[in-house]
Design an enzyme around this catalytic site. Sequence first.
Site, short mmCIF file in Angstrom:
data_model
loop_
_atom_site.label_atom_id
_atom_site.label_comp_id
_atom_site.label_asym_id
_atom_site.label_seq_id
_atom_site.Cartn_x
_atom_site.Cartn_y
_atom_site.Cartn_z
CG HIS A 11 -0.04 -0.29 2.55
ND1 HIS A 11 0.39 1.14 3.15
CD2 HIS A 11 -0.23 -0.77 3.41
CE1 HIS A 11 0.71 1.11 4.50
NE2 HIS A 11 0.78 0.02 4.13
CD GLU A 85 2.54 -5.60 8.26
OE1 GLU A 85 2.30 -6.58 7.39
OE2 GLU A 85 2.77 -4.77 7.79
#
Length: 231
Positions: A11, A85
């Site tokens: 990202h 994550e």
Amino acid sequence: MTAGRVVLWRHGRTAHNAAARLQGQSDIPLDEVGAWQAETAAAALAGRYAPTRIVASDLGRARATAEALSQRTGLPVHTDARVRERSFGDWEGMTSAEIAERWPEQHAAWRAGREPERVGAEARADVQARMLTAVTEQAAALEPDDTLVVVSHGAAITLGLTGLLGLPAEWKGVSGMANAHWAEIQPGRPGSGLAWRLEALNVGPVHASSDWNAGPDRVGRDMDEEVRDPA
């Protein structure tokens, strides 16, 4: 069958990234530079590949990055919580210095490559296992001419790569991924004994700013300079 190419894309930047704060599974949005990074990298990805399917972590910063590619390709974004994550428990939102002050022993273990205990952090092996399962399943639904783009996060991508390459979670030979950069893997060649092979690592837009984390180019900045790795 399986996809002929998998792109693991990190990202864009967030305020926590800019302040060097451990992010983990805290749902921090892209900042202004991160949104620009996502748009710039999406243009490069769309021009270099022909994505077939876009899968993103369910955290907002990954979904927003994936949407930049969706808008260019017309493909929908499918979310998969397994590619989010690594959780860092009590440490999320803190800088390395703040962690070292409050948890000196655990911080020292973490910096040395060991697991930090009693802070609620997710084990590397668990992150690797869920990433490996998710990417393998998503790729298996595609054909050899297809390209799967998985939008994920720094630690998760590193651990996912080691697992896909048949390496243990403790192996530290893969460098970290810069924001909005990607890795490319392809199926292993017949007879190699490898499920996947690494084709490219930490790739970014060739037309990006000479300082990727500074945002869009300003007057007088040399567009011919190479992208500088902010890690």
